[in-house]
Design a protein around this motif. Structure first.
Motif, PDB file in Angstrom:
ATOM      1  N   SER A  84       0.851  -1.203   0.000  1.00 29.76           N
ATOM      2  CA  SER A  84       0.000   0.000   0.000  1.00 29.76           C
ATOM      3  C   SER A  84       0.878   1.242   0.000  1.00 29.76           C
ATOM      4  CB  SER A  84      -0.919   0.002   1.224  1.00 29.76           C
ATOM      5  OG  SER A  84      -0.159  -0.099   2.417  1.00 29.76           O
ATOM      6  N   ILE A  85       1.529   1.510  -1.159  1.00 27.23           N
ATOM      7  CA  ILE A  85       2.426   2.651  -1.264  1.00 27.23           C
ATOM      8  C   ILE A  85       1.981   3.560  -2.413  1.00 27.23           C
ATOM      9  CG2 ILE A  85       4.360   1.358  -0.309  1.00 27.23           C
ATOM     10  CD1 ILE A  85       5.510   1.164  -3.121  1.00 27.23           C
ATOM     11  N   GLU A  86       2.306   4.833  -2.281  1.00 23.81           N
ATOM     12  CA  GLU A  86       2.007   5.830  -3.311  1.00 23.81           C
ATOM     13  C   GLU A  86       3.257   6.677  -3.525  1.00 23.81           C
ATOM     14  OE1 GLU A  86      -0.751   9.821  -4.028  1.00 23.81           O
ATOM     15  OE2 GLU A  86      -0.972   8.641  -2.183  1.00 23.81           O
ATOM     16  N   VAL A  87       3.772   6.670  -4.738  1.00 24.17           N
ATOM     17  CA  VAL A  87       4.966   7.465  -5.070  1.00 24.17           C
ATOM     18  C   VAL A  87       4.562   8.935  -5.139  1.00 24.17           C
ATOM     19  CG1 VAL A  87       6.784   7.883  -6.749  1.00 24.17           C
ATOM     20  CG2 VAL A  87       6.005   5.540  -6.318  1.00 24.17           C
ATOM     21  N   ILE A  88       5.128   9.751  -4.262  1.00 24.62           N
ATOM     22  CA  ILE A  88       4.763  11.166  -4.188  1.00 24.62           C
ATOM     23  C   ILE A  88       5.814  12.064  -4.826  1.00 24.62           C
ATOM     24  CG2 ILE A  88       3.303  10.890  -2.147  1.00 24.62           C
ATOM     25  CD1 ILE A  88       5.653  11.831  -0.441  1.00 24.62           C
ATOM     26  N   ASP A  89       6.976  11.513  -5.107  1.00 25.69           N
ATOM     27  CA  ASP A  89       8.036  12.274  -5.763  1.00 25.69           C
ATOM     28  C   ASP A  89       8.882  11.292  -6.560  1.00 25.69           C
ATOM     29  OD1 ASP A  89       9.752  14.232  -6.574  1.00 25.69           O
ATOM     30  OD2 ASP A  89      10.818  14.409  -4.656  1.00 25.69           O
ATOM     31  N   GLY A  90       9.086  11.581  -7.830  1.00 28.24           N
ATOM     32  CA  GLY A  90       9.851  10.665  -8.652  1.00 28.24           C
ATOM     33  C   GLY A  90       8.961   9.874  -9.595  1.00 28.24           C
ATOM     34  N   ASP A  91       9.476   8.736 -10.062  1.00 33.49           N
ATOM     35  CA  ASP A  91       8.814   7.976 -11.117  1.00 33.49           C
ATOM     36  C   ASP A  91       8.854   6.485 -10.808  1.00 33.49           C
ATOM     37  OD1 ASP A  91       7.708   7.105 -13.434  1.00 33.49           O
ATOM     38  OD2 ASP A  91       9.343   7.710 -14.750  1.00 33.49           O
ATOM     39  N   ALA A  92       7.662   5.879 -10.645  1.00 33.75           N
ATOM     40  CA  ALA A  92       7.581   4.439 -10.393  1.00 33.75           C
ATOM     41  C   ALA A  92       8.041   3.646 -11.607  1.00 33.75           C
ATOM     42  CB  ALA A  92       6.156   4.054 -10.009  1.00 33.75           C
ATOM     43  N   ALA A  93       7.813   4.183 -12.811  1.00 37.05           N
ATOM     44  CA  ALA A  93       8.238   3.485 -14.028  1.00 37.05           C
ATOM     45  C   ALA A  93       9.749   3.344 -14.084  1.00 37.05           C
ATOM     46  CB  ALA A  93       7.718   4.222 -15.255  1.00 37.05           C
ATOM     47  N   ALA A  94      10.466   4.370 -13.638  1.00 39.97           N
ATOM     48  CA  ALA A  94      11.929   4.308 -13.610  1.00 39.97           C
ATOM     49  C   ALA A  94      12.391   3.244 -12.617  1.00 39.97           C
ATOM     50  CB  ALA A  94      12.508   5.671 -13.238  1.00 39.97           C
ATOM     51  N   PHE A  95      11.648   3.073 -11.545  1.00 33.83           N
ATOM     52  CA  PHE A  95      11.981   2.043 -10.561  1.00 33.83           C
ATOM     53  C   PHE A  95      11.867   0.657 -11.187  1.00 33.83           C
ATOM     54  CE2 PHE A  95      10.376  -0.671  -6.944  1.00 33.83           C
ATOM     55  CZ  PHE A  95      11.621  -0.852  -6.368  1.00 33.83           C
ATOM     56  N   GLU A  96      10.848   0.443 -11.981  1.00 29.60           N
ATOM     57  CA  GLU A  96      10.664  -0.847 -12.628  1.00 29.60           C
ATOM     58  C   GLU A  96      11.745  -1.114 -13.664  1.00 29.60           C
ATOM     59  OE1 GLU A  96       6.649  -2.066 -13.719  1.00 29.60           O
ATOM     60  OE2 GLU A  96       5.879  -0.229 -12.815  1.00 29.60           O
ATOM     61  N   ALA A  97      12.187  -0.082 -14.368  1.00 28.97           N
ATOM     62  CA  ALA A  97      13.114  -0.278 -15.485  1.00 28.97           C
ATOM     63  C   ALA A  97      14.580  -0.368 -15.054  1.00 28.97           C
ATOM     64  CB  ALA A  97      12.949   0.871 -16.487  1.00 28.97           C
ATOM     65  N   GLN A  98      14.959   0.303 -13.989  1.00 29.48           N
ATOM     66  CA  GLN A  98      16.368   0.413 -13.597  1.00 29.48           C
ATOM     67  C   GLN A  98      16.694  -0.578 -12.489  1.00 29.48           C
ATOM     68  OE1 GLN A  98      17.484   4.482 -12.887  1.00 29.48           O
ATOM     69  NE2 GLN A  98      19.377   3.933 -11.800  1.00 29.48           N
ATOM     70  N   LYS A  99      17.640  -1.457 -12.716  1.00 25.45           N
ATOM     71  CA  LYS A  99      17.917  -2.553 -11.794  1.00 25.45           C
ATOM     72  C   LYS A  99      18.462  -2.096 -10.444  1.00 25.45           C
ATOM     73  CE  LYS A  99      16.598  -5.808 -14.537  1.00 25.45           C
ATOM     74  NZ  LYS A  99      15.340  -6.547 -14.229  1.00 25.45           N
ATOM     75  N   ASP A 100      19.242  -1.006 -10.435  1.00 22.89           N
ATOM     76  CA  ASP A 100      19.808  -0.545  -9.163  1.00 22.89           C
ATOM     77  C   ASP A 100      18.999   0.599  -8.567  1.00 22.89           C
ATOM     78  OD1 ASP A 100      20.436   1.431 -10.962  1.00 22.89           O
ATOM     79  OD2 ASP A 100      22.468   1.766 -10.174  1.00 22.89           O
ATOM     80  N   ALA A 101      17.743   0.752  -9.017  1.00 27.00           N
ATOM     81  CA  ALA A 101      16.895   1.838  -8.519  1.00 27.00           C
ATOM     82  C   ALA A 101      16.283   1.472  -7.176  1.00 27.00           C
ATOM     83  CB  ALA A 101      15.790   2.141  -9.533  1.00 27.00           C
ATOM     84  N   ALA A 102      15.870   2.502  -6.452  1.00 29.31           N
ATOM     85  CA  ALA A 102      15.248   2.302  -5.152  1.00 29.31           C
ATOM     86  C   ALA A 102      14.145   3.324  -4.935  1.00 29.31           C
ATOM     87  CB  ALA A 102      16.282   2.405  -4.035  1.00 29.31           C
ATOM     88  N   LEU A 103      13.093   2.890  -4.255  1.00 29.95           N
ATOM     89  CA  LEU A 103      12.070   3.792  -3.741  1.00 29.95           C
ATOM     90  C   LEU A 103      12.294   3.915  -2.242  1.00 29.95           C
ATOM     91  CD1 LEU A 103       8.789   2.577  -5.516  1.00 29.95           C
ATOM     92  CD2 LEU A 103      10.219   4.532  -6.120  1.00 29.95           C
ATOM     93  N   VAL A 104      12.269   5.141  -1.733  1.00 24.55           N
ATOM     94  CA  VAL A 104      12.570   5.405  -0.329  1.00 24.55           C
ATOM     95  C   VAL A 104      11.326   5.940   0.364  1.00 24.55           C
ATOM     96  CG1 VAL A 104      14.006   6.746   1.253  1.00 24.55           C
ATOM     97  CG2 VAL A 104      14.978   5.880  -0.891  1.00 24.55           C
ATOM     98  N   GLY A 105      11.029   5.405   1.534  1.00 24.16           N
ATOM     99  CA  GLY A 105       9.900   5.892   2.323  1.00 24.16           C
ATOM    100  C   GLY A 105      10.127   7.335   2.751  1.00 24.16           C
ATOM    101  N   GLN A 106       9.034   8.112   2.806  1.00 28.37           N
ATOM    102  CA  GLN A 106       9.182   9.543   3.076  1.00 28.37           C
ATOM    103  C   GLN A 106       9.738   9.817   4.465  1.00 28.37           C
ATOM    104  OE1 GLN A 106       5.449  11.632   2.898  1.00 28.37           O
ATOM    105  NE2 GLN A 106       4.432  10.319   4.385  1.00 28.37           N
ATOM    106  N   GLN A 107       9.477   8.949   5.417  1.00 29.10           N
ATOM    107  CA  GLN A 107      10.010   9.176   6.756  1.00 29.10           C
ATOM    108  C   GLN A 107      11.520   8.998   6.774  1.00 29.10           C
ATOM    109  OE1 GLN A 107       8.841   6.508  10.134  1.00 29.10           O
ATOM    110  NE2 GLN A 107       7.904   8.370  10.927  1.00 29.10           N
TER     111      GLN A 107
END
Length: 370
Positions: A111-134
């Protein structure tokens, strides 16, 4: 008001009350964060599968191939294999937790919502990361930066928020990348499986069936409801909270003592003045209200500084405490702020009651002759 006559004493009393109230708010904000962590919409339906007899998440190694076996259990809706890497397994104020999972399934099930950045880039880039806002706020991480911890080096392509507070301190990565990048490189293994059971399914039965399948395997499993897992993971934190609440109780005693001592000294210095007030027509209730007002003023201004400081500290630092990969945020709510002021004013009223009654009931002649 006599409080202005003894500015040093008044300031020290207010400062003492402020420190006590700040500690009270900090302790109770941890309790609020703990309650929010346990309150999840899918917690009752979610199971967590670990390796049996594991010490902490990083000692749990399960074959990724277990996924298809778990999916075949009746009552299982979805299965998410997760690799976990964290910097500390015990209670810590600076917990760094990486979680790697198949990207499409993770984005669909978490149950996450990307508020800054691009979720598509996360899927495409192997060393990408999504970081929690806290976590991002605590570490000053921004989209476009690279974040390195130990042997793990990721590119931050997005910051997300979540309905579940424990997820907002996570760093989400690709499963295979984390399997290869971790200090213990074990391709094909995961730390845990997150199993969402179907509506109407009995989670206890599903957990028993999963463990039965792997009972004789080289890597046996231990499956628990997510709530039970969170309770186990936060055991140390709950002990800290329990001790902290004893300190909070001591804070209330400190407020009582400080306010009572200051008001009593103030009243003793003004015995003749109180007698004059009574002689010129002030009634007992007026004198008592004057003394009680001073006690409440000390408590109120102390609470204003203490509660305000605690709220400002937590807002700017995004303080969290974590254990076994579960981070608990210090959460301040309007009800907690009201509790802080309520405790301060209640303690102030109790502390000022005896001095107020004594001043009101003192004889006029005796007071003038003091």
């Amino acid at each position: 008001m006599n409080l202005k006559r003894r500015k040093g004493r008044t300031a020290l009393t207010i400062l003492g009350v402020a420190c006590a109230l700040a500690l009270l708010v900090l302790v109770e904000s941890l309790g609020t964060g703990m309650a929010e962590a346990m309150d999840s919409t899918d917690a009752a339906r979610t199971l967590v599968v670990f390796r049996k007899n594991r010490y902490c998440p990083q000692t749990s190694f399960l074959p990724e191939s277990y996924t298809r076996h778990i999916e075949g259990v009746e009552g299982v809706d979805t299965v998410l294999p997760v690799k976990v890497y964290l910097n500390n397994c015990r209670a810590s104020l600076d917990l760094v937790t990486f979680q790697g999972a198949p990207v499409e399934e993770m984005l669909a099930q978490r149950s996450i919502e990307v508020i800054d950045g691009d979720a598509a880039a996360f899927e495409a880039q192997k060393d990408a990361a999504l970081v929690g806002q806290q976590f991002a706020a605590r570490k000053g991480v921004r989209v476009g930066q690279r974040f390195r911890f130990g042997d793990i080096d990721v590119s931050v392509v997005g910051i997300f928020r979540s309905d579940e507070s424990t997820q907002e301190s996570l760093i989400l990565t690709h499963l295979e990348y984390l399997q290869r990048a971790g200090p213990i490189s074990r391709l094909g293994t995961v730390t845990q499986f997150e199993v969402l059971t179907s509506e109407g399914a009995e989670p206890g039965r599903v957990a028993s069936e999963i463990d039965e399948i792997f009972a004789t395997a080289e890597e046996p499993t231990d499956t628990r409801p997510r709530v039970a897992y969170l309770e186990s993971a936060t055991r140390d934190l709950r002990e800290i909270l329990r001790f902290g609440r004893y300190l909070a109780l001591a804070c209330v005693v400190v407020v009582l003592s400080l306010v009572a001592n200051t008001v009593l000294m103030s009243v003793q210095e003004r015995v003749r003045e109180m007698g004059v007030l009574r002689a010129i027509g002030f009634r007992e209730v007026h004198v008592g209200a004057l003394v009680m007002g001073e006690a409440l003023a000390l408590a109120f201004f102390g609470a204003l500084i203490g509660v305000g400081s605690a709220v400002a500290l937590l807002h700017t630092t995004k303080l969290t405490i974590g254990s076994e990969g579960v981070s608990i945020g210090f959460v301040v709510t309007p009800s907690l702020v009201l509790l802080g002021f309520g405790v301060a004013l209640g303690a102030g009223a109790i502390a000022g009651l005896l001095p107020a009654v004594r001043s009101a009931r003192a004889g006029i002649v005796d007071s003038l002759g003091a």
